[in-house]
Design an enzyme around this catalytic site. Structure first.
Site, PDB file in Angstrom:
ATOM      1  N   CYS A  77       0.859  -1.182   0.000  1.00  0.00           N
ATOM      2  CA  CYS A  77       0.000   0.000   0.000  1.00  0.00           C
ATOM      3  C   CYS A  77       0.893   1.229   0.000  1.00  0.00           C
ATOM      4  O   CYS A  77       2.028   1.176   0.468  1.00  0.00           O
ATOM      5  CB  CYS A  77      -0.912  -0.020   1.228  1.00  0.00           C
ATOM      6  SG  CYS A  77      -2.074   1.370   1.335  1.00  0.00           S
ATOM      7  N   HIS A 100      -5.163  -0.095   5.547  1.00  0.00           N
ATOM      8  CA  HIS A 100      -6.166   0.963   5.628  1.00  0.00           C
ATOM      9  C   HIS A 100      -6.771   1.097   7.026  1.00  0.00           C
ATOM     10  O   HIS A 100      -7.866   1.640   7.193  1.00  0.00           O
ATOM     11  CB  HIS A 100      -7.277   0.765   4.580  1.00  0.00           C
ATOM     12  CG  HIS A 100      -6.805   0.998   3.185  1.00  0.00           C
ATOM     13  ND1 HIS A 100      -7.604   0.875   2.074  1.00  0.00           N
ATOM     14  CD2 HIS A 100      -5.569   1.341   2.702  1.00  0.00           C
ATOM     15  CE1 HIS A 100      -6.915   1.141   0.983  1.00  0.00           C
ATOM     16  NE2 HIS A 100      -5.667   1.414   1.344  1.00  0.00           N
ATOM     17  N   TYR A 131      -7.935   6.608   6.088  1.00  0.00           N
ATOM     18  CA  TYR A 131      -9.111   5.741   6.066  1.00  0.00           C
ATOM     19  C   TYR A 131      -9.791   5.669   7.439  1.00  0.00           C
ATOM     20  O   TYR A 131     -10.949   5.250   7.535  1.00  0.00           O
ATOM     21  CB  TYR A 131      -8.729   4.338   5.598  1.00  0.00           C
ATOM     22  CG  TYR A 131      -8.338   4.291   4.147  1.00  0.00           C
ATOM     23  CD1 TYR A 131      -9.286   4.102   3.146  1.00  0.00           C
ATOM     24  CD2 TYR A 131      -7.007   4.479   3.757  1.00  0.00           C
ATOM     25  CE1 TYR A 131      -8.936   4.090   1.811  1.00  0.00           C
ATOM     26  CE2 TYR A 131      -6.642   4.473   2.426  1.00  0.00           C
ATOM     27  CZ  TYR A 131      -7.610   4.270   1.457  1.00  0.00           C
ATOM     28  OH  TYR A 131      -7.255   4.273   0.136  1.00  0.00           O
TER      29      TYR A 131
END
Length: 418
Positions: free
Chosen positions: A164, A194, A241
Site C-alpha cells: 500500500c 487501511h 481511512y
C-alpha cells in the site's frame, strides 16, 4: 529480468514505468509485460510506456498482451493492480451502502466487502497460473482490499506480499517537514491495511513525532482528514481511512451530497487515456497525480528490488502476523515494517498497541476473516455475517439488506450467485 503487470491497462501504470526508468541500475528490467483484457487501454498505456522508456534510454522491451499465461511465463515479479468490474462496480460500492446510512467506500465497509467478493477468486486464479509458469516469481499485490487479498494468496501457499502507498506517503511528508532525505525516516507504522497509525517517526533513529505534532500538527492532520487537536490527542498519525470510523456520520452526510469518487475517476481516466493516445507524449502527465497512488512507483520498485536481491532493508508491507500483534491470530495479515529478504518479509517487533487502537484492529481483523470466507465459499448468509462483524455496518437489518443487495448488484462477478 521480466516484470509483469496484471492490470497493465490501468492509468496508474505510467507511474510504475516512471519508477522502472529511474531505478534502472537497481531493477534491471529487460522485458515489461502489461497484461489486461481491455485491448484499447493496453494499446494506449503500452504505447506511452514504450515511449517513456525510450526517452529514458532504457532498453526494456514493452509487451502488451491479453494472454495471461504468456504474460506471467518466466516472470521474476508479477505485480497485480486490477479492478474487477471497473469504475461501474466501484460506483455501486460507493453508493449502495449509503441507502442504509453506512459509509460508501471501495476498500472498507460494505463496499470493501463487495470488492473482496469480486476480486479474491480472480486474483487466486492468476496466482495459480503464476505458480505453474513462474514458480519462483514474487507476487506483489497492490489490489484492494490489500489485506484480504494478500491473506487469500498466502493461505493458498503463494509467494506474495501486499503493498500500500499510505506508509510511504507519510514517510515522504515527514521527510519534507524535517528537510531530510526519506531514507533517514523510519515509521512506527502498525495495524491492518487501511487501518493503521504511525506512532513514531524516527529521524536517524531518534523519535521526532512529538516535535512534529507540536510544530506541524496541521500538516500531519491534513494527511488523515481529521482535526489537528484530535491527532495531537492520539499522539499518532492515523491513516486517512480512519476518518470513515472516527467521523462516520459526517462522512455519510458528505458522500450523500457529492459525486462519487468512481465518477470522478472515470472522467479523469477518459482524459488521461486521451493524453496517452498522443504519440508525442513520452512522460507521465502531471494530471496523473489526481488519480491517486502517490509514490506508488517508488514503493513497488523498492519492494521488488529487495525481494529479488535480499537487500534486508525495512519496508512497510502486508505480511503474516506470526505473533507480531499478539492479540491477533498468527495467520492474520497485518501492515507493519518488515525486513525484506530473498525469502520474503519478516515483520519487525511492534510495541504493544494501545487499547484504543488494538480494539478496532481486532474487530476489523475478525471481519476480514469472515470476508475472506465469504469470498471463497460464497453464500448470502456468509456475506451478511461479514457485514454484521464490520464496525461500519454492525446491525442485523443493515447487514441482511446489504448482503442481498450487494450480491444482486455483483451477480455477474460472483459465479456462486449466478
Amino acid at each position: 529480468m521480466k516484470l509483469t503487470v496484471i492490470g497493465g491497462g490501468s492509468t496508474y501504470t505510467p507511474e510504475l514505468v516512471d519508477g522502472i526508468a529511474r531505478e534502472r541500475a537497481a531493477l534491471p528490467v529487460s522485458e515489461l509485460v502489461l497484461a489486461d483484457p481491455d485491448a484499447r487501454r493496453l494499446e494506449l498505456v503500452g504505447g506511452l510506456a514504450a515511449r517513456m522508456l525510450a526517452r529514458a534510454g532504457h532498453p526494456a522491451k514493452v509487451v502488451a498482451t491479453g494472454d495471461l499465461d504468456a504474460a506471467v511465463d518466466g516472470a521474476a515479479v508479477v505485480l497485480v493492480q486490477l479492478r474487477v468490474g471497473g469504475q461501474a462496480a466501484r460506483r455501486v460500492d460507493e453508493t449502495l451502502p449509503l441507502e442504509c446510512g453506512c459509509v460508501g467506500q471501495e476498500t472498507t465497509g460494505a463496499g470493501g466487502l463487495a470488492k473482496a467478493l469480486r476480486t479474491v477468486p480472480v486474483v487466486l486464479d492468476i496466482a495459480e497460473r503464476v505458480a505453474a509458469r513462474a514458480p519462483d516469481a514474487w507476487i506483489i499485490d497492490f489490489t484492494n482490499p490489500v489485506g484480504i487479498v494478500t491473506r487469500a494468496l498466502l493461505d493458498a501457499g503463494h509467494r506474495a506480499v501486499g503493498l500500500c502507498n499510505v506508509a510511504i506517503g507519510v514517510q515522504r511528508r515527514a521527510a519534507a517537514l524535517l528537510d531530510a532525505a526519506p531514507e533517514r525516516i523510519a515509521l512506527g507504522h502498525a495495524g491492518l491495511n487501511h487501518l493503521t497509525w504511525v506512532r513514531s517517526i524516527a529521524l536517524d533513529g531518534r523519535d521526532v513525532l512529538p516535535e512534529l505534532l507540536d510544530g506541524h500538527a496541521e500538516d500531519l492532520a491534513g494527511m488523515s482528514g481529521l482535526p489537528a487537536p484530535f491527532v495531537r490527542r492520539l499522539g499518532a498519525v492515523p491513516s486517512y481511512y480512519l476518518r470513515y470510523f472516527y467521523e462516520h456520520d459526517r462522512v455519510v452526510r458528505e458522500q450523500r451530497g457529492a459525486p462519487t469518487r468512481a465518477e470522478e475517476v472515470a472522467a479523469l481516466e477518459r482524459d488521461l487515456l486521451a493524453m496517452y493516445a498522443d504519440p508525442a507524449l513520452d512522460t507521465k502527465p502531471a494530471r496523473l497525480e489526481e488519480r491517486g497512488g502517490a509514490y506508488y512507483s517508488e514503493a513497488a520498485v523498492q519492494l521488488a528490488v529487495s525481494l529479488l536481491t535480499g537487500r534486508g532493508d525495512a519496508q512497510v508491507v502486508n505480511v503474516r502476523n506470526g505473533g507480531t500483534l499478539p492479540f491477533l491470530d498468527d495467520r492474520a495479515v497485518i501492515e507493519v515494517p518488515a525486513r525484506i529478504t530473498a525469502s520474503g518479509p519478516v515483520p519487525l517487533p511492534v510495541p504493544p498497541l494501545e487499547p484504543l487502537f488494538s480494539g478496532l484492529v481486532a474487530h476489523v481483523s475478525g471481519y476480514e476473516e469472515l470476508a475472506l470466507d465469504a469470498a471463497l465459499r460464497g453464500g448470502v448468509e456468509r456475506v451478511a455475517d461479514a457485514l454484521l462483524a464490520h464496525p461500519l455496518v454492525g446491525q442485523l437489518a443493515f447487514a441482511d439488506r446489504l448482503a442481498r443487495d450487494l450480491v444482486a448488484a455483483n451477480r455477474a462477478h460472483l459465479p456462486w450467485a449466478a
